[in-house]
Design a protein around this motif. Sequence first.
Motif, PDB file in Angstrom:
ATOM      1  N   MET A   1       0.689  -1.383  -0.050  1.00 48.10           N
ATOM      2  CA  MET A   1       0.004  -0.019  -0.151  1.00 48.10           C
ATOM      3  C   MET A   1       0.843   1.119  -0.199  1.00 48.10           C
ATOM      4  O   MET A   1       0.515   2.010  -0.674  1.00 48.10           O
TER       5      MET A   1
ATOM      6  N   TRP B   1      -4.627   3.921   2.547  1.00 54.98           N
ATOM      7  CA  TRP B   1      -5.398   3.000   3.693  1.00 54.98           C
ATOM      8  C   TRP B   1      -4.670   3.440   5.031  1.00 54.98           C
ATOM      9  O   TRP B   1      -3.771   3.360   5.455  1.00 54.98           O
TER      10      TRP B   1
ATOM     11  N   SER C   1      -8.878   0.246   7.918  1.00 57.35           N
ATOM     12  CA  SER C   1      -9.173  -0.101   6.390  1.00 57.35           C
ATOM     13  C   SER C   1      -8.459  -1.342   6.037  1.00 57.35           C
ATOM     14  O   SER C   1      -9.199  -2.437   5.413  1.00 57.35           O
ATOM     15  N   LEU C   2      -7.305  -1.448   6.481  1.00 55.95           N
ATOM     16  CA  LEU C   2      -6.506  -2.640   6.090  1.00 55.95           C
ATOM     17  C   LEU C   2      -7.088  -3.825   6.962  1.00 55.95           C
ATOM     18  O   LEU C   2      -7.259  -4.883   6.190  1.00 55.95           O
TER      19      LEU C   2
ATOM     20  N   THR D   1     -12.580  -3.874  -5.181  1.00 55.69           N
ATOM     21  CA  THR D   1     -12.254  -2.547  -5.564  1.00 55.69           C
ATOM     22  C   THR D   1     -12.994  -2.222  -6.824  1.00 55.69           C
ATOM     23  O   THR D   1     -13.435  -1.089  -6.981  1.00 55.69           O
TER      24      THR D   1
END
Length: 140
Positions: free
Chosen positions: A68, A75, A79-80, A107
Amino acid sequence: MQEESSDSNGEGGALTANEYASNTTKRQVYLEFSEFSPAQIRKIEDIFNQYDANKDGYLCRNELKRMMIKRRVPWTENSLSQLIDDVDKDKDGKLTFREFVMTNRKTLEYCQRALAKQEKVDFNKVGIKGVRDFFEAKVH
């Protein structure tokens, strides 16, 4: 002409059990994720392999974070964690290649929903591909 024999030691073109399992899994991924072309899946696999630092066939949390950061994806830790929880079917805290492809599907679905919410699209800004994507998102 002599025919090559294949035996269990891998000579003569025989697949090992691990190679066979890997090939079978790849075929399953191509079938399961038909919204992606084979070229797109190969690109996703290249990214997966690039960030699988220890080459164990999984992306752990740290490898995902590194990916990321390097890919400049904004992120948060939450979120991860949510991403991993959403796709980590075996709940081992790391992602298989199949689970990683699932993140790409999620996504894509998110982008399509966002695009479908738009009222109009400006051809001069997005071009023909953007217009096509807009109408495809509306259909879905």
